[in-house]
Design a protein around this motif. Structure first.
Motif, PDB file in Angstrom:
ATOM      1  N   LYS A   1       0.795  -1.246  -0.001  1.00  0.00           N
ATOM      2  CA  LYS A   1       0.046   0.074  -0.059  1.00  0.00           C
ATOM      3  C   LYS A   1       0.814   1.361  -0.049  1.00  0.00           C
ATOM      4  CE  LYS A   1      -3.913  -2.078   2.346  1.00  0.00           C
ATOM      5  NZ  LYS A   1      -3.502  -3.585   2.391  1.00  0.00           N
ATOM      6  N   THR A   2       0.289   2.463  -0.318  1.00  0.00           N
ATOM      7  CA  THR A   2       1.178   3.703  -0.169  1.00  0.00           C
ATOM      8  C   THR A   2       1.394   4.013   1.102  1.00  0.00           C
ATOM      9  OG1 THR A   2      -0.190   4.504  -2.247  1.00  0.00           O
ATOM     10  CG2 THR A   2       0.886   6.017  -0.759  1.00  0.00           C
ATOM     11  N   VAL A   3       2.650   4.397   1.290  1.00  0.00           N
ATOM     12  CA  VAL A   3       3.164   4.517   2.661  1.00  0.00           C
ATOM     13  C   VAL A   3       3.496   6.269   2.791  1.00  0.00           C
ATOM     14  CG1 VAL A   3       5.097   4.531   4.119  1.00  0.00           C
ATOM     15  CG2 VAL A   3       4.620   2.387   2.825  1.00  0.00           C
ATOM     16  N   TYR A   4       2.901   6.598   3.835  1.00  0.00           N
ATOM     17  CA  TYR A   4       2.901   8.314   4.125  1.00  0.00           C
ATOM     18  C   TYR A   4       3.778   8.472   5.328  1.00  0.00           C
ATOM     19  CZ  TYR A   4      -1.240   8.437   1.173  1.00  0.00           C
ATOM     20  OH  TYR A   4      -1.961   8.044   0.020  1.00  0.00           O
ATOM     21  N   VAL A   5       4.435   9.740   5.545  1.00  0.00           N
ATOM     22  CA  VAL A   5       5.013  10.126   6.607  1.00  0.00           C
ATOM     23  C   VAL A   5       4.111  11.151   7.106  1.00  0.00           C
ATOM     24  CG1 VAL A   5       6.507  11.641   5.343  1.00  0.00           C
ATOM     25  CG2 VAL A   5       6.969  11.192   7.530  1.00  0.00           C
ATOM     26  N   PHE A   6       3.767  11.216   8.586  1.00  0.00           N
ATOM     27  CA  PHE A   6       2.961  12.122   9.007  1.00  0.00           C
ATOM     28  C   PHE A   6       3.829  13.236   9.838  1.00  0.00           C
ATOM     29  CE2 PHE A   6      -0.399  13.952  11.835  1.00  0.00           C
ATOM     30  CZ  PHE A   6      -1.496  13.875  11.099  1.00  0.00           C
ATOM     31  N   VAL A   7       3.364  14.569   9.874  1.00  0.00           N
ATOM     32  CA  VAL A   7       4.150  15.559  10.540  1.00  0.00           C
ATOM     33  C   VAL A   7       3.419  16.304  11.244  1.00  0.00           C
ATOM     34  CG1 VAL A   7       5.812  17.682   9.987  1.00  0.00           C
ATOM     35  CG2 VAL A   7       5.948  15.623   8.456  1.00  0.00           C
ATOM     36  N   ASP A   8       3.903  16.863  12.529  1.00  0.00           N
ATOM     37  CA  ASP A   8       3.265  17.787  13.342  1.00  0.00           C
ATOM     38  C   ASP A   8       3.981  19.327  13.279  1.00  0.00           C
ATOM     39  OD1 ASP A   8       1.670  19.456  14.851  1.00  0.00           O
ATOM     40  OD2 ASP A   8       2.209  18.384  16.678  1.00  0.00           O
ATOM     41  N   PRO A   9       3.755  20.235  12.528  1.00  0.00           N
ATOM     42  CA  PRO A   9       4.712  21.306  12.246  1.00  0.00           C
ATOM     43  C   PRO A   9       4.195  22.486  13.312  1.00  0.00           C
ATOM     44  CG  PRO A   9       2.834  21.484  10.749  1.00  0.00           C
ATOM     45  CD  PRO A   9       2.580  20.334  11.337  1.00  0.00           C
ATOM     46  N   LEU A  10       3.608  22.319  14.305  1.00  0.00           N
ATOM     47  CA  LEU A  10       2.945  23.141  15.228  1.00  0.00           C
ATOM     48  C   LEU A  10       4.166  24.072  15.890  1.00  0.00           C
ATOM     49  CD1 LEU A  10       0.641  24.531  16.589  1.00  0.00           C
ATOM     50  CD2 LEU A  10       0.661  22.647  18.536  1.00  0.00           C
ATOM     51  N   LEU A  11       5.118  23.385  16.405  1.00  0.00           N
ATOM     52  CA  LEU A  11       6.181  24.131  16.924  1.00  0.00           C
ATOM     53  C   LEU A  11       7.498  23.941  15.934  1.00  0.00           C
ATOM     54  CD1 LEU A  11       5.978  22.699  20.519  1.00  0.00           C
ATOM     55  CD2 LEU A  11       5.021  24.937  19.664  1.00  0.00           C
ATOM     56  N   GLN A  12       7.624  23.435  15.094  1.00  0.00           N
ATOM     57  CA  GLN A  12       8.633  23.226  14.186  1.00  0.00           C
ATOM     58  C   GLN A  12       8.427  22.053  13.121  1.00  0.00           C
ATOM     59  OE1 GLN A  12      12.331  21.765  16.099  1.00  0.00           O
ATOM     60  NE2 GLN A  12      12.990  20.764  14.140  1.00  0.00           N
ATOM     61  N   ASP A  13       8.542  22.912  11.754  1.00  0.00           N
ATOM     62  CA  ASP A  13       8.134  21.906  10.473  1.00  0.00           C
ATOM     63  C   ASP A  13       9.607  21.670  10.187  1.00  0.00           C
ATOM     64  OD1 ASP A  13       7.606  20.892   8.174  1.00  0.00           O
ATOM     65  OD2 ASP A  13       6.128  22.599   7.653  1.00  0.00           O
ATOM     66  N   PRO A  14      10.059  20.161   9.953  1.00  0.00           N
ATOM     67  CA  PRO A  14      11.330  19.676   9.588  1.00  0.00           C
ATOM     68  C   PRO A  14      11.286  19.572   8.084  1.00  0.00           C
ATOM     69  CG  PRO A  14       9.705  17.865   9.999  1.00  0.00           C
ATOM     70  CD  PRO A  14       8.833  19.198  10.463  1.00  0.00           C
ATOM     71  N   PHE A  15      10.413  20.060   7.048  1.00  0.00           N
ATOM     72  CA  PHE A  15      10.374  19.880   5.763  1.00  0.00           C
ATOM     73  C   PHE A  15      10.000  21.086   5.057  1.00  0.00           C
ATOM     74  CE2 PHE A  15       8.724  15.267   6.857  1.00  0.00           C
ATOM     75  CZ  PHE A  15      10.278  14.671   6.818  1.00  0.00           C
ATOM     76  N   ASP A  16      10.582  21.249   3.699  1.00  0.00           N
ATOM     77  CA  ASP A  16      10.320  22.232   3.082  1.00  0.00           C
ATOM     78  C   ASP A  16       9.162  21.852   2.184  1.00  0.00           C
ATOM     79  OD1 ASP A  16      10.286  24.354   1.016  1.00  0.00           O
ATOM     80  OD2 ASP A  16      12.435  24.504   0.953  1.00  0.00           O
ATOM     81  N   ARG A  17       7.840  22.386   2.569  1.00  0.00           N
ATOM     82  CA  ARG A  17       6.727  21.639   1.731  1.00  0.00           C
ATOM     83  C   ARG A  17       6.857  22.217   0.369  1.00  0.00           C
ATOM     84  NH1 ARG A  17       1.951  22.422   6.243  1.00  0.00           N
ATOM     85  NH2 ARG A  17       3.356  23.702   7.296  1.00  0.00           N
ATOM     86  N   ASP A  18       7.220  23.504   0.193  1.00  0.00           N
ATOM     87  CA  ASP A  18       7.029  23.951  -1.116  1.00  0.00           C
ATOM     88  C   ASP A  18       8.094  23.216  -2.049  1.00  0.00           C
ATOM     89  OD1 ASP A  18       5.344  26.157  -0.273  1.00  0.00           O
ATOM     90  OD2 ASP A  18       6.862  27.532  -0.096  1.00  0.00           O
ATOM     91  N   ALA A  19       9.162  22.832  -1.544  1.00  0.00           N
ATOM     92  CA  ALA A  19      10.130  22.156  -2.353  1.00  0.00           C
ATOM     93  C   ALA A  19       9.480  20.650  -2.798  1.00  0.00           C
ATOM     94  CB  ALA A  19      11.548  21.919  -1.454  1.00  0.00           C
ATOM     95  N   LEU A  20       9.002  20.079  -1.522  1.00  0.00           N
ATOM     96  CA  LEU A  20       8.490  18.688  -1.663  1.00  0.00           C
ATOM     97  C   LEU A  20       7.295  18.851  -2.888  1.00  0.00           C
ATOM     98  CD1 LEU A  20       7.933  17.443   1.910  1.00  0.00           C
ATOM     99  CD2 LEU A  20       9.614  16.584  -0.100  1.00  0.00           C
ATOM    100  N   SER A  21       6.544  19.989  -2.921  1.00  0.00           N
ATOM    101  CA  SER A  21       5.164  19.897  -3.831  1.00  0.00           C
ATOM    102  C   SER A  21       5.920  20.105  -5.314  1.00  0.00           C
ATOM    103  CB  SER A  21       4.483  21.193  -3.346  1.00  0.00           C
ATOM    104  OG  SER A  21       3.399  21.291  -4.184  1.00  0.00           O
ATOM    105  N   VAL A  22       6.701  21.019  -5.601  1.00  0.00           N
ATOM    106  CA  VAL A  22       7.417  20.990  -6.661  1.00  0.00           C
ATOM    107  C   VAL A  22       7.976  19.682  -7.125  1.00  0.00           C
ATOM    108  CG1 VAL A  22       9.416  22.247  -7.691  1.00  0.00           C
ATOM    109  CG2 VAL A  22       8.054  23.292  -6.356  1.00  0.00           C
ATOM    110  N   GLY A  23       8.570  18.863  -6.201  1.00  0.00           N
ATOM    111  CA  GLY A  23       9.051  17.540  -6.605  1.00  0.00           C
ATOM    112  C   GLY A  23       8.089  16.640  -6.690  1.00  0.00           C
ATOM    113  N   GLY A  24       6.767  16.987  -6.720  1.00  0.00           N
ATOM    114  CA  GLY A  24       5.657  16.043  -7.027  1.00  0.00           C
ATOM    115  C   GLY A  24       5.025  15.289  -5.734  1.00  0.00           C
TER     116      GLY A  24
END
Length: 308
Positions: A31-54
């Motif tokens: 099945k599709t595997v996802y990573v789950f993030v809680d950015p409330l205090l700190q976002d570990p990823f660059d979401r814009d970059a991830l979106s550009v990368g699909g």
């Protein structure tokens, strides 16, 4: 960050081995595997970059909770078992767990073949709860909450819409919680489960304080939960966290029936009548009294006669 030992070769090899084992486990279902993030205090990823990368971030809408949209929890699909995002997320999860971080932004991973939009609805429904006189947010995804869910939902799935949810516990071990992999509504919570969920905050506080003096045993959470349940039965309010935590630790570390000691029974009575706080009365007691409580000799007359 993890302690400096991470820098030696053995630790690096151990980390790589853990990641590889988790990689194999996550993708075993197909099945599709996802990573789950809680950015409330700190976002570990660059979401814009991830979106550009699909790899767009699927935010779980939780309006009316005083949380800005950019702080909503979100999940991202992994392209494959070789996705570098998986390795990056694993390193973050182990760092935050073993470093005993206050921020646990990397919450874990889950597998599902449901559409992302449906998963968002299921997660949002699972988070938005009502108990007593008002609503509350069920942060089921936080590893410090997730580690208690198997005990709360014994014999049931703990997360709607997923096959399993994996996270890294406080010992740096990967744990799995069973889900309900169906397009169902949020998992219902009965009165007994609600009481257990209400206790999670004081359980975690008591566990952290226990860890400051010694490494708790593997059954520590079960013992602390029993002590918390006893506290509630004796009239402690979970809202009075200092009193609850103190009593729980005393019951686990000093004597398993501490509430039966005459002096302690007096502290509890004073707490119930709002004359004093349990934690203050306990702190004011001298070493001789604590030695007497710990000895347990005062239980002799409470055992009852034995015949045969």
């Amino acid at each position: 960050m993890l302690p400096a030992e991470r820098d030696n070769g053995a630790s690096q090899a151990d980390l790589a081995d853990r990641i590889d084992r988790l990689r194999e486990t996550l993708f075993r279902s197909g099945k599709t595997v996802y990573v789950f993030v809680d950015p409330l205090l700190q976002d570990p990823f660059d979401r814009d970059a991830l979106s550009v990368g699909g790899q767009p971030a699927h935010a779980v809408d939780v309006p009316n909770w005083g949380i800005a949209p950019k702080e909503y929890p979100y999940f991202v699909a992994l392209d494959s078992s070789l996705d570098r995002l998986l390795d990056h997320s694993c390193v973050l999860a182990f760092d935050q767990a073993l470093g005993n971080a206050d921020v646990r932004s990397l919450c874990g991973w889950f597998a599902s073949d449901l559409p992302a939009v449906q998963l968002k609805r299921l997660f949002a429904a699972q988070m938005r709860r009502t108990a007593g006189s008002g609503p509350w947010m069920f942060r089921f995804f936080d590893p410090r909450v997730m580690r208690h869910l198997p005990a709360v939902f014994a014999g049931q799935g703990a997360v709607a819409g997923v096959e399993q949810w994996w996270f890294v516990d406080h010992r740096g071990q990967t744990q799995a919680v069973q889900g309900i992999h169906e397009p169902t509504a949020a998992i219902p919570i009965n009165a007994e489960q609600q009481l257990k969920l209400d206790r999670i905050g004081v359980l975690n506080q008591a566990f952290s304080q226990w860890r400051e003096s010694a490494e708790p045993p593997r059954d520590a959470f079960a013992r602390l939960d029993q002590a918390a349940a006893k506290a509630q039965a004796l009239g402690f309010s979970i809202e009075d966290e200092a009193d609850c935590v103190a009593f729980m630790l005393h019951r686990c570390l000093v004597h398993a029936r501490i509430e039966e000691h005459p002096h302690v029974a007096g502290w509890i009575a004073a707490m119930r009548s709002k004359e004093a706080n349990y934690v203050d009365l306990a702190a004011q007691s001298d070493e001789r009294l604590w030695a007497d409580i710990e000895s347990g000799h005062w239980t002799a007359g409470k055992q009852g006669a034995r015949h045969g």
